[in-house]
Scaffold this motif. Structure first.
Motif, mmCIF file in Angstrom:
data_model
loop_
_atom_site.group_PDB
_atom_site.id
_atom_site.type_symbol
_atom_site.label_atom_id
_atom_site.label_comp_id
_atom_site.label_asym_id
_atom_site.label_seq_id
_atom_site.Cartn_x
_atom_site.Cartn_y
_atom_site.Cartn_z
ATOM 1 N N GLY A 18 -8.296 12.757 -4.676
ATOM 2 C CA GLY A 18 -6.873 12.502 -4.841
ATOM 3 C C GLY A 18 -6.428 11.185 -4.232
ATOM 4 O O GLY A 18 -5.274 10.807 -4.343
ATOM 5 N N TYR A 19 -7.350 10.452 -3.612
ATOM 6 C CA TYR A 19 -6.952 9.147 -3.055
ATOM 7 C C TYR A 19 -6.618 8.186 -4.192
ATOM 8 O O TYR A 19 -7.212 8.229 -5.264
ATOM 9 C CB TYR A 19 -8.081 8.564 -2.199
ATOM 10 N N GLY A 20 -5.659 7.325 -3.944
ATOM 11 C CA GLY A 20 -5.264 6.357 -4.972
ATOM 12 C C GLY A 20 -4.581 7.008 -6.163
ATOM 13 O O GLY A 20 -4.515 6.433 -7.245
ATOM 14 N N GLN A 21 -4.005 8.196 -5.921
ATOM 15 C CA GLN A 21 -3.379 8.949 -7.009
ATOM 16 C C GLN A 21 -2.295 8.155 -7.744
ATOM 17 O O GLN A 21 -2.109 8.300 -8.943
ATOM 18 C CB GLN A 21 -2.766 10.204 -6.379
ATOM 19 N N TYR A 22 -1.562 7.328 -7.014
ATOM 20 C CA TYR A 22 -0.488 6.545 -7.640
ATOM 21 C C TYR A 22 -0.848 5.060 -7.708
ATOM 22 O O TYR A 22 0.012 4.210 -7.770
ATOM 23 C CB TYR A 22 0.822 6.740 -6.883
ATOM 24 N N ASN A 23 -2.151 4.765 -7.677
ATOM 25 C CA ASN A 23 -2.597 3.378 -7.734
ATOM 26 C C ASN A 23 -2.822 2.997 -9.185
ATOM 27 O O ASN A 23 -3.944 2.980 -9.670
ATOM 28 C CB ASN A 23 -3.890 3.257 -6.910
ATOM 29 N N SER A 24 -1.727 2.714 -9.893
ATOM 30 C CA SER A 24 -1.870 2.422 -11.316
ATOM 31 C C SER A 24 -2.323 0.986 -11.531
ATOM 32 O O SER A 24 -2.474 0.547 -12.657
ATOM 33 C CB SER A 24 -0.564 2.683 -12.060
ATOM 34 N N GLY A 25 -2.519 0.224 -10.453
ATOM 35 C CA GLY A 25 -3.018 -1.134 -10.592
ATOM 36 C C GLY A 25 -4.546 -1.159 -10.584
ATOM 37 O O GLY A 25 -5.162 -2.186 -10.868
ATOM 38 N N ASN A 26 -5.144 -0.016 -10.239
ATOM 39 C CA ASN A 26 -6.594 0.065 -10.115
ATOM 40 C C ASN A 26 -7.154 -0.967 -9.150
ATOM 41 O O ASN A 26 -8.296 -1.412 -9.284
ATOM 42 C CB ASN A 26 -7.280 -0.065 -11.478
ATOM 43 N N TYR A 27 -6.349 -1.374 -8.196
ATOM 44 C CA TYR A 27 -6.825 -2.234 -7.118
ATOM 45 C C TYR A 27 -7.842 -1.413 -6.341
ATOM 46 O O TYR A 27 -7.635 -0.219 -6.107
ATOM 47 C CB TYR A 27 -5.642 -2.615 -6.233
ATOM 48 N N CYS A 28 -8.958 -2.039 -5.962
ATOM 49 C CA CYS A 28 -9.974 -1.281 -5.248
ATOM 50 C C CYS A 28 -10.735 -2.218 -4.330
ATOM 51 O O CYS A 28 -11.337 -3.193 -4.777
ATOM 52 C CB CYS A 28 -10.929 -0.628 -6.261
ATOM 53 N N ASN A 29 -10.663 -1.951 -3.041
ATOM 54 C CA ASN A 29 -11.389 -2.739 -2.063
ATOM 55 C C ASN A 29 -12.006 -1.774 -1.057
ATOM 56 O O ASN A 29 -11.278 -1.099 -0.332
ATOM 57 C CB ASN A 29 -10.424 -3.722 -1.375
ATOM 58 N N PRO A 30 -13.336 -1.667 -1.038
ATOM 59 C CA PRO A 30 -14.003 -0.684 -0.172
ATOM 60 C C PRO A 30 -13.571 -0.794 1.288
ATOM 61 O O PRO A 30 -13.494 0.199 1.998
ATOM 62 C CB PRO A 30 -15.485 -1.021 -0.321
ATOM 63 N N LYS A 31 -13.260 -2.025 1.709
ATOM 64 C CA LYS A 31 -12.861 -2.227 3.099
ATOM 65 C C LYS A 31 -11.526 -1.515 3.392
ATOM 66 O O LYS A 31 -11.344 -0.914 4.448
ATOM 67 C CB LYS A 31 -12.751 -3.741 3.355
ATOM 68 N N VAL A 32 -10.618 -1.599 2.427
ATOM 69 C CA VAL A 32 -9.328 -0.920 2.573
ATOM 70 C C VAL A 32 -9.554 0.582 2.692
ATOM 71 O O VAL A 32 -8.981 1.257 3.554
ATOM 72 C CB VAL A 32 -8.398 -1.247 1.383
ATOM 73 N N ASP A 33 -10.434 1.110 1.829
ATOM 74 C CA ASP A 33 -10.738 2.543 1.867
ATOM 75 C C ASP A 33 -11.318 2.935 3.218
ATOM 76 O O ASP A 33 -10.907 3.933 3.825
ATOM 77 C CB ASP A 33 -11.759 2.897 0.770
ATOM 78 N N GLU A 34 -12.258 2.123 3.667
ATOM 79 C CA GLU A 34 -12.946 2.440 4.915
ATOM 80 C C GLU A 34 -11.958 2.485 6.085
ATOM 81 O O GLU A 34 -11.949 3.430 6.876
ATOM 82 C CB GLU A 34 -14.012 1.365 5.133
ATOM 83 N N LEU A 35 -11.113 1.447 6.154
ATOM 84 C CA LEU A 35 -10.165 1.376 7.264
ATOM 85 C C LEU A 35 -9.139 2.504 7.205
ATOM 86 O O LEU A 35 -8.777 3.115 8.220
ATOM 87 C CB LEU A 35 -9.442 0.027 7.259
ATOM 88 N N THR A 36 -8.663 2.807 5.993
ATOM 89 C CA THR A 36 -7.657 3.867 5.859
ATOM 90 C C THR A 36 -8.250 5.208 6.277
ATOM 91 O O THR A 36 -7.606 5.989 6.989
ATOM 92 C CB THR A 36 -7.169 3.957 4.404
#
Lengths: 541, 325
Positions: free
Chosen positions: A458-476
């Motif tokens: 369910g992460y990025g559920q409202y991310n309609s830009g499909n922006y994806c950066n593994p570092k952002v995921d890791e830190l969050t």
């Protein structure tokens, strides 16, 4: 043919009509008389301190756990009372929990206030907290928020442990959502034979129509959408606080009417104030206006999957440089918004003062020339037209600003009832979304809006830009289980910084909040950035 | 007569079927009502599950047939927002709207007849010109503007009248919430009634005036003058009587339009009737309530029209003959 019909039917209908007219005249006269006599016998001014309150909506239910929305939280702060709540500077202050301490990585212990009564007369104990958390975990709207919790454990009558499955840094944030319910009151079956504790969204339930909380007010009457009357709870634990004995809440949806009701003295307090009436209220004697920057971020998401041009970070950066945040705030929002360069508003842990909105048309043009799309490109865009303040106008302004750097946008706007399905389906390259963090924490923004989309978690559920950066995921994700709050803040600030540098999306502004009231009350002290005025603390002189 | 009545009732049923179908089709394509019921955090899967529970995932024909079957039992669905049967919500709101329409109609009848007659009899007088000029302004001003102007003048500036709501009401017959019998309720009725009547009143003045002027030119009025009948008798008994019939026909139609105009008036005055309920149900995507309102109003119109037709048929057999052709 028709005319002759009427002529023949004429005599009869004329008779009926003249009788009717005569009757109507009589009714008219008698009501006139009634009115005059009633005006003469105007009642003496009441001694009770009453607050006549007008909001743009009223709570949808008396059950605080049926829906997670601003209106319901405003209601919860009146009738129920949380374990802890935020003060104006977003610090936690004790309410039903007098103090708290961390026992270990997974457990936070809360020492509860003694001598607190529910509206039903029952005593408030740790059992009620256990019951409430269990129920929250069953609520469609709250179970997501309380997913990290394995439950509450009553240590004794006035001590309760909140236990999480993993280390969790937001236990206190979540404790602001725990409005203890009276477990004796909500247990058993009602006179229709239905269990009293069920949570029902669209039909009758006991909890939708009855309440027993520990809050400063009880509900004495309620006609949904018309009027709700609250009376001061005489056994409320906090005696040295506001002096309002009765609140009459009327929802007034129409902006102009809400303002007029305040100006004419029919109500004492309105929220929100429509932007076009701010000056008028400010300049009226006897009224006061309080505004502050809110925490709902409005952004454009740039879909990198749908449109290859938007996958180029230089293009996204150029677009961010071409968008004039401050200009839109001044010209379209009438100054009633705060230009944003990031998602986290001031006061949130992830907020970085250095991430200011950038606007530089020359730089934008230069970036476009450097990018793979020196001649610009075409893009589609959708926006709602009745969800956020001036949403349609903002989208139009954006499209015209982008045309200056060669990006031709075809914009389609629609009512929110249709919008969200289209948003989910990602029908356009650029989509508008506003977001309020329901944890009052920065991590929530990235979890929903900018983490890589993952249907399972369910992460990025409202991310309609499909922006994806593994570092952002890791830190969050690291921030989620981090209980060292300084380290946590650093992680979340880094998330904001990365997104800023890559222009993962275009932040526009935070909508401001506003309240207006008569000037004989301490309005300034009871309102806050979450927009839950603490009416229990209101003092009317 | 029996055949005619059956035919009219059959027609009414067909019209209701069409209304319900259109209403239901709108509902089906309106958008997702679940979004307004849940918080932002609720996942797509959970939303789908709620939709399932409410039967919103079934194919259109299944939902429509279920709706028709329930409607035959008097159940027009459940209002998501009010958490009550839609019919119950509508019936609770109906008195507010009907009282408002009644008062506005009263104003129109009481004002348009004398003003219309006067301006027909004395078309050249200054007062008539004033009425005619004023009526143009009235017709061209949108209801919500009139309403807001009234509020600003009489509530904000003069503090004479309350700005919103219905004020005190009393309960009649156990379900009719009436504002007509309290001083506060009547005070609250004044501005909304004026606003609501503001569009129709000028129309009726102009209609009565032109009909009356036409009648005044007719042979039998001239004959009446020649007989030396007193002027008031010529005007009121001979002329006005014949003016009234077309005015009544138009009035019947306009009454329906007035119910539609209450939507704007009610919204501005926060008048808790069916009109503002409908607008709010649209905003909240309370689609069941929306469609129930459309069907409910449809039923009222069809019933009234059918009754009127049947009564006409009784009074005047010519109608039946014409209907048979």
């Amino acid at each position: 043919m028709k005319v002759s019909t009427f002529k023949t039917a004429g005599k009869f209908s004329l008779l009926v009509l003249s009788l009717l007219v005569a009757a109507l005249m009589l009714v008219g006269c008698s009501s006139e008389e009634k009115k005059e006599t009633a005006e003469k016998a105007a009642p003496a001014a009441p001694e009770k301190v009453t607050l006549k309150l007008a909001m743009d909506a009223d709570p949808v239910s008396l059950d605080p756990q049926v829906q997670l929305s601003g209106g319901m939280l405003q209601f919860s702060h009146l009738v129920f009372d949380p374990l802890v709540r935020y003060d104006k500077n977003m610090n936690f202050v004790p309410r039903l929990a007098e103090s708290w301490e961390r026992i270990d990585d997974l457990t936070m212990r809360f020492h509860l206030r003694k001598g607190v009564k529910f509206h039903s007369g029952n005593d408030f104990t740790a059992q009620d907290v256990v019951f409430t958390l269990d129920r929250l975990k069953k609520s469609d709207d709250f179970k997501g928020l309380f997913e990290p919790f394995s439950g509450a454990v009553a240590v004794d009558d006035h001590t309760v442990d909140l236990v999480t499955k993993k280390p969790y840094g937001l236990v206190l944030n979540m404790a602001t959502y725990i409005f203890p319910l009276d477990h004796k009151f909500y247990t058993g079956t009602d006179d229709k034979g239905k269990p009293k504790d069920t949570i029902v969204k669209t039909d009758y339930s006991f909890a939708n129509e009855n309440e027993s909380g520990t809050g400063p007010f009880t509900v004495t009457s309620r006609e949904q959408g018309v009027k709700t009357v609250f009376a001061r709870f005489k056994d409320y634990w906090n005696k040295d606080t506001g002096n309002v004995e009765e609140i009459i809440l009327s929802p007034i949806k129409n902006d102009a009417t809400r303002t007029a009701a305040l100006m004419s003295g029919d109500v004492d307090f309105v929220m929100p104030v429509p932007p076009q009436d701010l000056d008028r209220i400010k300049s009226t004697d006897g009224l006061q206006l309080v505004t502050m920057s809110g925490s709902r971020i409005i952004t454009f998401q740039l879909n990198q999957k749908r449109n290859p041009a938007l996958a180029d970070p230089k293009v996204r950066l150029a677009m961010d440089y071409a968008y004039d945040n401050q200009g839109v705030v001044e010209k379209i929002m009438n100054g009633f918004a705060t230009a944003a360069g990031q998602m986290s508003p001031k006061g949130y842990v992830g907020h970085l003062d250095s991430l200011v909105p950038r606007y530089d048309l020359e730089k934008a043009k230069a970036l476009m020339a450097e990018s793979g799309y020196p001649n610009g490109f075409e893009a589609t865009m959708i926006a709602p037209n009745n969800r956020y303040v001036n949403d349609e106008k903002i989208a139009e302004a954006f499209a015209s600003m982008m045309s200056k750097i060669g990006i031709k946008i075809s914009l389609k706007t629609m009512p929110k009832a249709q919008y969200w399905d289209q948003f989910d389906a990602q029908v356009a390259d650029i989509q508008l979304i506003g977001w309020h963090s329901d944890t009052e924490d920065s991590g929530n923004f990235s979890e929903f809006l900018s983490m890589c989309r993952n249907a399972e978690t369910g992460y990025g559920q409202y991310n309609s830009g499909n922006y994806c950066n593994p570092k952002v995921d890791e830190l969050t994700l690291a921030a989620q289980t981090e209980t060292d709050l300084a380290k946590r803040a650093a992680d979340l600030q880094e998330v904001e910084k990365i997104q800023y540098d890559e222009a993962g999306f275009i932040p526009l502004h935070w909508q401001n909040l506003s309240w207006a009231s008569k000037s004989n009350m301490n309005t300034e002290d009871i309102v806050n950035v979450m927009n839950f005025p603490y009416f229990g603390d209101l003092v009317i002189n | 007569m029996f055949a005619f009545t059956v035919k009219r009732i059959l027609q009414a049923v067909i019209v209701m079927l069409i209304i319900s179908f259109i209403g239901f089709a709108i509902k089906h394509n309106f958008g997702d009502p679940i979004r307004d019921l849940v918080g932002q955090r609720v996942t797509a899967a959970e939303r789908a599950e709620i939709r399932d529970r409410l039967g919103l995932n079934d194919p259109f024909p299944v939902q429509y047939v279920r709706f028709l079957r329930d409607a035959l039992h008097g159940d027009l669905g459940q209002s998501y927002f009010f958490k009550k049967p839609a019919t119950e919500v509508i019936i609770k709101k109906a008195p507010a709207t009907l009282e408002l329409v009644f008062c506005a109609a009263l104003l129109i009848v009481l004002l348009s007849i004398p003003l219309g007659i006067y301006s027909a009899i004395r078309p050249k007088s200054l007062f008539s010109k004033f009425i005619m000029g004023g009526s143009i302004v009235g017709v061209s001003m949108p209801v919500f503007l009139t309403a807001i102007l009234l509020i600003y003048i009489f509530s904000v500036e003069l503090h004479w009248l309350p700005s919103y709501g219905r004020g005190d009401t009393v309960l009649l017959f156990g379900w009719w919430d009436s504002g007509l019998f309290t001083a506060d309720g009547l005070k609250h009725l004044i501005m909304p009634s004026i606003a609501l009547s503001s569009i129709m009143l000028p129309l009726f003045i102009r209609l009565i005036r032109s009909e009356m002027m036409e009648v005044l030119e007719s042979e039998y009025v001239k004959f009446a003058w020649a007989k030396g009948i007193k002027p008031w008798r010529v005007w009121l008994v001979h002329a006005f009587k014949n003016t009234l019939l077309p005015v009544i026909t138009v009035g019947g139609v306009q009454l329906g339009i007035m119910v539609a105009f209450t939507i704007l008036t009610e919204t501005v005055f926060q008048w808790q009737g069916m009109g503002s309920m409908f607008i709010e149900s649209v905003e909240r995507s309370d689609t069941s309530l929306m469609v129930a309102y459309l069907v409910f109003v449809g039923i009222i119109f069809v019933l009234v029209n059918t009754l009127v037709d049947i009564i006409y048929g009784l009074v005047n057999p010519m109608v039946r003959v014409a209907g048979r052709q």
